[in-house]
Design a protein around this motif. Structure first.
Motif, short mmCIF file in Angstrom:
data_model
loop_
_atom_site.label_atom_id
_atom_site.label_comp_id
_atom_site.label_asym_id
_atom_site.label_seq_id
_atom_site.Cartn_x
_atom_site.Cartn_y
_atom_site.Cartn_z
N ARG A 198 -16.22 -19.82 -44.19
CA ARG A 198 -17.67 -20.01 -44.26
C ARG A 198 -18.02 -21.47 -44.44
NH1 ARG A 198 -20.72 -15.32 -45.28
NH2 ARG A 198 -19.40 -13.64 -46.00
N LYS A 199 -19.18 -21.83 -43.90
CA LYS A 199 -19.65 -23.20 -44.10
C LYS A 199 -20.11 -23.36 -45.55
CE LYS A 199 -22.02 -26.67 -41.60
NZ LYS A 199 -23.41 -26.99 -41.63
N GLU A 200 -20.91 -22.41 -45.99
CA GLU A 200 -21.35 -22.43 -47.38
C GLU A 200 -21.46 -20.99 -47.90
OE1 GLU A 200 -24.06 -25.58 -48.92
OE2 GLU A 200 -25.27 -23.88 -49.57
N PRO A 201 -21.10 -20.76 -49.17
CA PRO A 201 -21.20 -19.40 -49.71
C PRO A 201 -22.63 -18.86 -49.62
CG PRO A 201 -19.95 -20.79 -51.20
CD PRO A 201 -20.52 -21.70 -50.16
N ASP A 202 -22.76 -17.54 -49.45
CA ASP A 202 -24.10 -16.96 -49.37
C ASP A 202 -24.53 -16.35 -50.71
OD1 ASP A 202 -22.39 -14.85 -49.37
OD2 ASP A 202 -23.01 -14.01 -47.43
N CYS A 203 -23.88 -16.78 -51.80
CA CYS A 203 -24.27 -16.32 -53.14
C CYS A 203 -24.69 -17.54 -53.96
CB CYS A 203 -23.09 -15.60 -53.80
SG CYS A 203 -21.63 -16.64 -53.99
N PRO A 204 -25.50 -17.31 -55.00
CA PRO A 204 -25.90 -18.46 -55.82
C PRO A 204 -24.73 -18.98 -56.68
CG PRO A 204 -26.76 -16.41 -56.75
CD PRO A 204 -26.11 -16.04 -55.44
N PRO A 205 -24.73 -20.26 -57.03
CA PRO A 205 -23.64 -20.80 -57.88
C PRO A 205 -23.90 -20.48 -59.35
CG PRO A 205 -25.14 -22.57 -57.25
CD PRO A 205 -25.67 -21.31 -56.61
N ASP A 206 -23.86 -19.20 -59.68
CA ASP A 206 -24.23 -18.80 -61.04
C ASP A 206 -23.03 -18.38 -61.88
OD1 ASP A 206 -23.63 -16.20 -60.19
OD2 ASP A 206 -25.73 -15.71 -59.74
N GLY A 207 -23.32 -17.78 -63.04
CA GLY A 207 -22.27 -17.49 -64.01
C GLY A 207 -21.50 -16.20 -63.80
N TYR A 208 -21.86 -15.42 -62.79
CA TYR A 208 -21.08 -14.22 -62.45
C TYR A 208 -19.74 -14.70 -61.92
CZ TYR A 208 -19.81 -10.09 -59.60
OH TYR A 208 -19.14 -9.04 -59.02
N VAL A 209 -18.66 -14.21 -62.50
CA VAL A 209 -17.34 -14.80 -62.23
C VAL A 209 -16.98 -14.81 -60.74
CG1 VAL A 209 -15.95 -12.70 -62.64
CG2 VAL A 209 -14.98 -14.95 -63.13
N VAL A 210 -17.41 -13.78 -60.02
CA VAL A 210 -17.09 -13.73 -58.58
C VAL A 210 -17.82 -14.86 -57.85
CG1 VAL A 210 -17.23 -12.34 -56.47
CG2 VAL A 210 -16.57 -11.27 -58.63
N HIS A 211 -19.09 -15.05 -58.17
CA HIS A 211 -19.84 -16.15 -57.55
C HIS A 211 -19.25 -17.50 -57.94
CE1 HIS A 211 -23.74 -13.51 -57.15
NE2 HIS A 211 -22.75 -13.10 -56.38
N THR A 212 -18.94 -17.62 -59.22
CA THR A 212 -18.36 -18.89 -59.70
C THR A 212 -17.09 -19.23 -58.94
OG1 THR A 212 -19.24 -18.57 -61.93
CG2 THR A 212 -17.36 -20.04 -61.73
N LEU A 213 -16.18 -18.26 -58.84
CA LEU A 213 -14.90 -18.56 -58.18
C LEU A 213 -15.10 -18.81 -56.67
CD1 LEU A 213 -11.91 -19.06 -58.51
CD2 LEU A 213 -11.49 -16.61 -58.34
N ILE A 214 -16.05 -18.12 -56.06
CA ILE A 214 -16.32 -18.39 -54.65
C ILE A 214 -16.72 -19.86 -54.46
CG2 ILE A 214 -18.01 -17.96 -52.79
CD1 ILE A 214 -17.86 -14.97 -53.51
N TRP A 215 -17.60 -20.34 -55.33
CA TRP A 215 -18.03 -21.75 -55.22
C TRP A 215 -16.90 -22.72 -55.54
CZ3 TRP A 215 -22.07 -23.98 -52.91
CH2 TRP A 215 -23.12 -23.15 -52.51
N VAL A 216 -16.11 -22.38 -56.55
CA VAL A 216 -14.96 -23.24 -56.90
C VAL A 216 -14.03 -23.37 -55.70
CG1 VAL A 216 -12.82 -23.26 -58.27
CG2 VAL A 216 -15.00 -22.79 -59.39
N LEU A 217 -13.71 -22.23 -55.08
CA LEU A 217 -12.79 -22.23 -53.94
C LEU A 217 -13.42 -22.97 -52.77
CD1 LEU A 217 -11.67 -18.49 -54.26
CD2 LEU A 217 -10.25 -20.50 -54.79
#
Ligand SMILES: [Mg+2]
Length: 291
Positions: free
Chosen positions: A201-220
């Motif tokens: 993906r070019k950019e994740p389609d979830c917000p960069p929030d505190g939900y661990v799945v969203h967090t790790l998606i942005w980290v990766l």
């Protein structure tokens, strides 16, 4: 090895100190107020001094201290360090952790389960992911590393999603310490998980929030797309949301890959916890050589 371990701890603390300025803001608000944040200036909703860190680094230090005190069975010692930290009334503590630490009565896992139920089955915050790196730094035995990584998550976060994120993250860290490449390790560890599309993906389609799945998606995402340590922490900080935690988690792995000697001095010298991190790096390295 010591340079890498130091790079991991300092990388995480730098991301935290840099990202704390923009936590809870969105990228437009950040742009309007700061243009682009490129140095550690403090401020933010916690009104920090430049170089001050937040709960992310504090809890990572607590985990590292617990491990160095009792490497064979670190969970009770880690718990004592959490409680010691919580008694100092830190600001900005996450919801799940705050509830678990104030309700603890002798059994971490039981308390985490009660809090999980009281929160309607929600305990998938990023609070156990943000502190788990020292486990990968200290244990060269993979089975032991995975066991402690899992347990330290379950101490406060009952949700499996949180423990799974910690395991993926620390397995990547474990590979880096064996000299493996970051992108290869990342790609292999997220294969067949809910994170596998990050690389495409070019950019994740979830917000960069505190939900661990969203967090790790942005980290990766930042680790996959940025070249240097500086780029990783700056991009994560300027994206806002749970930016201190996301920049810290991403900065930990990128710092581990780069090694301390490659981290910009303007970032590392300003950290208030500099001496503590130096000492802990040496202690974790010593544990790693023993276990
Ligand atoms: Mg924080």
């Amino acid at each position: 090895m010591l340079d890498q371990i130091r790079g991991g701890l300092f990388g995480a603390a730098v991301g935290d100190a840099l990202g704390a300025t923009t936590e809870c803001m969105n990228k437009e608000e950040i742009q309007e107020k700061y243009g682009k944040i490129k140095t550690i200036i403090g401020g933010g909703w916690l009104a920090l001094d430049p170089g001050e860190v937040t709960d992310d680094t504090d809890m990572m230090i607590a985990v590292a201290n617990g491990i160095t005190q009792s490497p064979e069975n670190p969970i009770p010692a880690i718990g004592e360090e959490f409680l010691k930290w919580h008694r100092r009334n830190p600001r900005g503590v996450g919801r799940t952790i705050s509830h678990v630490l104030s309700q603890y009565q002798g059994d971490w896992f039981q308390t985490a389960f009660h809090v999980h139920c009281a929160q309607q089955g929600k305990s998938s915050g990023n609070g156990s992911l943000m502190r788990c790196l020292p486990v990968a730094l200290a244990y060269s035995d993979q089975e032991m590393m995975e066991k402690i990584t899992f347990l330290q998550s379950k101490m406060t976060h009952y949700a499996d999603e949180a423990a799974e994120a910690c395991l993926i993250y620390n397995r990547i860290a474990f590979r880096l310490l064996k000299g493996e490449n970051l992108k290869t390790s990342l790609k292999e560890e997220i294969m067949n998980t809910c994170y596998s599309s990050v690389c495409f993906r070019k950019e994740p389609d979830c917000p960069p929030d505190g939900y661990v799945v969203h967090t790790l998606i942005w980290v990766l995402h930042w680790l996959w797309n940025c070249h240097t340590f500086e780029e990783v922490v700056i991009e994560a900080a300027n994206r806002g949301g749970d930016s201190d935690t996301i920049a810290s988690i991403a900065g930990g792995l990128k710092g581990l890959e780069a090694g301390f000697h490659r981290l910009p001095r303007r970032f590392t010298e300003i950290l208030r916890v500099k001496q503590e991190l130096e000492l802990l790096s040496e202690k974790l390295c010593a544990v790693r050589q023993r276990i």
